[in-house]
Design a protein around this motif. Structure first.
Motif, PDB file in Angstrom:
ATOM      1  N   PHE A   1       0.866  -1.056   0.065  1.00 24.27           N
ATOM      2  CA  PHE A   1       0.007  -0.054   0.044  1.00 24.27           C
ATOM      3  C   PHE A   1       1.074   1.172  -0.120  1.00 24.27           C
ATOM      4  N   HIS A   2       1.944   1.108   0.644  1.00 22.78           N
ATOM      5  CA  HIS A   2       3.047   2.352   0.644  1.00 22.78           C
ATOM      6  C   HIS A   2       4.010   2.214  -0.384  1.00 22.78           C
ATOM      7  N   ASN A   3       3.720   1.435  -1.421  1.00 32.69           N
ATOM      8  CA  ASN A   3       4.789   1.072  -2.465  1.00 32.69           C
ATOM      9  C   ASN A   3       5.048   2.498  -3.066  1.00 32.69           C
ATOM     10  N   LYS A   4       4.292   3.446  -3.388  1.00 28.63           N
ATOM     11  CA  LYS A   4       4.674   4.571  -3.982  1.00 28.63           C
ATOM     12  C   LYS A   4       5.518   5.465  -3.203  1.00 28.63           C
ATOM     13  N   GLU A   5       5.162   5.615  -1.665  1.00 33.06           N
ATOM     14  CA  GLU A   5       6.249   6.367  -1.011  1.00 33.06           C
ATOM     15  C   GLU A   5       7.584   5.660  -1.179  1.00 33.06           C
ATOM     16  N   ILE A   6       7.657   4.547  -0.878  1.00 35.71           N
ATOM     17  CA  ILE A   6       8.923   3.856  -0.897  1.00 35.71           C
ATOM     18  C   ILE A   6       9.741   3.819  -2.116  1.00 35.71           C
ATOM     19  N   ARG A   7       9.032   3.685  -3.250  1.00 38.15           N
ATOM     20  CA  ARG A   7       9.778   4.058  -4.644  1.00 38.15           C
ATOM     21  C   ARG A   7      10.273   5.530  -4.737  1.00 38.15           C
ATOM     22  N   GLN A   8       9.730   6.293  -4.212  1.00 38.84           N
ATOM     23  CA  GLN A   8       9.837   7.764  -4.175  1.00 38.84           C
ATOM     24  C   GLN A   8      11.106   7.810  -3.482  1.00 38.84           C
ATOM     25  N   GLU A   9      11.042   7.468  -2.412  1.00 41.98           N
ATOM     26  CA  GLU A   9      12.487   7.610  -1.485  1.00 41.98           C
ATOM     27  C   GLU A   9      13.769   6.786  -2.190  1.00 41.98           C
ATOM     28  N   LEU A  10      13.209   5.800  -2.727  1.00 39.95           N
ATOM     29  CA  LEU A  10      14.357   4.804  -3.823  1.00 39.95           C
ATOM     30  C   LEU A  10      14.942   5.768  -4.676  1.00 39.95           C
ATOM     31  N   ALA A  11      14.079   6.667  -5.398  1.00 39.31           N
ATOM     32  CA  ALA A  11      14.387   7.174  -6.514  1.00 39.31           C
ATOM     33  C   ALA A  11      15.408   8.570  -6.090  1.00 39.31           C
ATOM     34  N   GLN A  12      15.123   9.067  -4.751  1.00 38.49           N
ATOM     35  CA  GLN A  12      15.696  10.093  -4.287  1.00 38.49           C
ATOM     36  C   GLN A  12      17.523   9.457  -3.999  1.00 38.49           C
ATOM     37  N   VAL A  13      17.381   8.494  -3.525  1.00 36.25           N
ATOM     38  CA  VAL A  13      18.692   7.750  -3.379  1.00 36.25           C
ATOM     39  C   VAL A  13      19.272   7.350  -4.672  1.00 36.25           C
ATOM     40  N   MET A  14      18.724   6.708  -5.357  1.00 41.98           N
ATOM     41  CA  MET A  14      19.267   5.989  -6.700  1.00 41.98           C
ATOM     42  C   MET A  14      19.297   6.945  -7.857  1.00 41.98           C
ATOM     43  N   GLY A  15      18.516   8.118  -7.821  1.00 37.42           N
ATOM     44  CA  GLY A  15      18.138   8.841  -8.970  1.00 37.42           C
ATOM     45  C   GLY A  15      19.544   9.334  -9.769  1.00 37.42           C
ATOM     46  N   LYS A  16      20.457   9.454  -9.165  1.00 35.18           N
ATOM     47  CA  LYS A  16      21.921   9.932 -10.052  1.00 35.18           C
ATOM     48  C   LYS A  16      22.645   8.793 -10.655  1.00 35.18           C
ATOM     49  N   ARG A  17      22.295   7.581 -10.132  1.00 34.22           N
ATOM     50  CA  ARG A  17      23.032   6.386 -10.784  1.00 34.22           C
ATOM     51  C   ARG A  17      22.173   5.643 -11.770  1.00 34.22           C
ATOM     52  N   VAL A  18      20.906   5.743 -11.657  1.00 36.67           N
ATOM     53  CA  VAL A  18      20.055   4.914 -12.627  1.00 36.67           C
ATOM     54  C   VAL A  18      19.154   6.021 -13.326  1.00 36.67           C
ATOM     55  N   ARG A  19      19.107   5.500 -14.439  1.00 31.71           N
ATOM     56  CA  ARG A  19      18.280   6.441 -15.425  1.00 31.71           C
ATOM     57  C   ARG A  19      16.534   6.300 -14.970  1.00 31.71           C
ATOM     58  N   LYS A  20      16.115   5.061 -14.912  1.00 30.44           N
ATOM     59  CA  LYS A  20      14.748   4.801 -14.629  1.00 30.44           C
ATOM     60  C   LYS A  20      14.773   3.858 -13.516  1.00 30.44           C
ATOM     61  N   ILE A  21      13.936   4.324 -12.410  1.00 30.69           N
ATOM     62  CA  ILE A  21      13.804   3.416 -11.191  1.00 30.69           C
ATOM     63  C   ILE A  21      12.785   2.457 -11.540  1.00 30.69           C
ATOM     64  N   PRO A  22      12.956   1.228 -11.136  1.00 26.33           N
ATOM     65  CA  PRO A  22      12.064   0.036 -11.689  1.00 26.33           C
ATOM     66  C   PRO A  22      10.862   0.349 -10.673  1.00 26.33           C
ATOM     67  N   GLU A  23       9.884  -0.307 -11.158  1.00 22.33           N
ATOM     68  CA  GLU A  23       8.511  -0.540 -10.380  1.00 22.33           C
ATOM     69  C   GLU A  23       8.732  -1.620  -9.249  1.00 22.33           C
ATOM     70  N   LEU A  24       8.238  -1.478  -8.173  1.00 22.51           N
ATOM     71  CA  LEU A  24       8.509  -2.489  -7.129  1.00 22.51           C
ATOM     72  C   LEU A  24       7.300  -3.291  -6.702  1.00 22.51           C
ATOM     73  N   ASN A  25       7.691  -4.679  -6.989  1.00 17.43           N
ATOM     74  CA  ASN A  25       6.668  -5.733  -6.580  1.00 17.43           C
ATOM     75  C   ASN A  25       7.120  -6.347  -5.227  1.00 17.43           C
ATOM     76  N   PHE A  26       6.239  -6.581  -4.314  1.00 21.23           N
ATOM     77  CA  PHE A  26       6.884  -7.083  -2.815  1.00 21.23           C
ATOM     78  C   PHE A  26       6.384  -8.427  -2.862  1.00 21.23           C
ATOM     79  N   TYR A  27       7.062  -9.432  -2.688  1.00 22.21           N
ATOM     80  CA  TYR A  27       6.670 -10.737  -2.394  1.00 22.21           C
ATOM     81  C   TYR A  27       7.264 -11.416  -0.968  1.00 22.21           C
TER      82      TYR A  27
END
Length: 112
Positions: A68-94
């Protein structure tokens, strides 16, 4: 899996673990969530994130809360990885059930 896919998977796992721990302290108090493995697809558009949840009464509900909080987690991941990766992947949790299987096998062996 290509070398680039493996590198992205490891980078997502390394950067996602502290983010997920921090977010889960707020949304799942008293539960310990760890990132066990990340598998990125070949086009790097999707990442399957396998998590282990400890001290949870209902692991499926906890996984739903994380998703449910996937969008928030992905946004924080984008802030950390944004300079190194062009596209942040969608996250599916299992849910990673490796520990559950190991405990079940140990209990079966103990009963023999």
């Amino acid at each position: 899996m290509s070398i680039r896919t493996e590198k992205i998977s490891r980078a997502v796992q390394r950067d996602l673990a502290p983010i997920l721990s921090r977010v889960c302290l707020r949304i799942l108090p008293g539960e310990l969530v760890t990132v066990v493995e990340v598998k990125a697809t070949a086009d790097l558009g999707l990442a399957k994130v396998y998590v282990s949840i400890l001290n949870s009464k209902d692991k499926d509900k906890s996984l739903y809360t994380i998703d449910f909080h996937n969008k928030e987690i992905r946004q924080e991941l984008a802030q950390v990885m944004g300079k190194r990766v062009r596209k942040i992947p969608e996250l599916n949790f299992y849910l990673d059930t490796t520990m559950d299987h190991a405990e079940r096998i140990n209990s079966i062996l103990d009963n023999l």
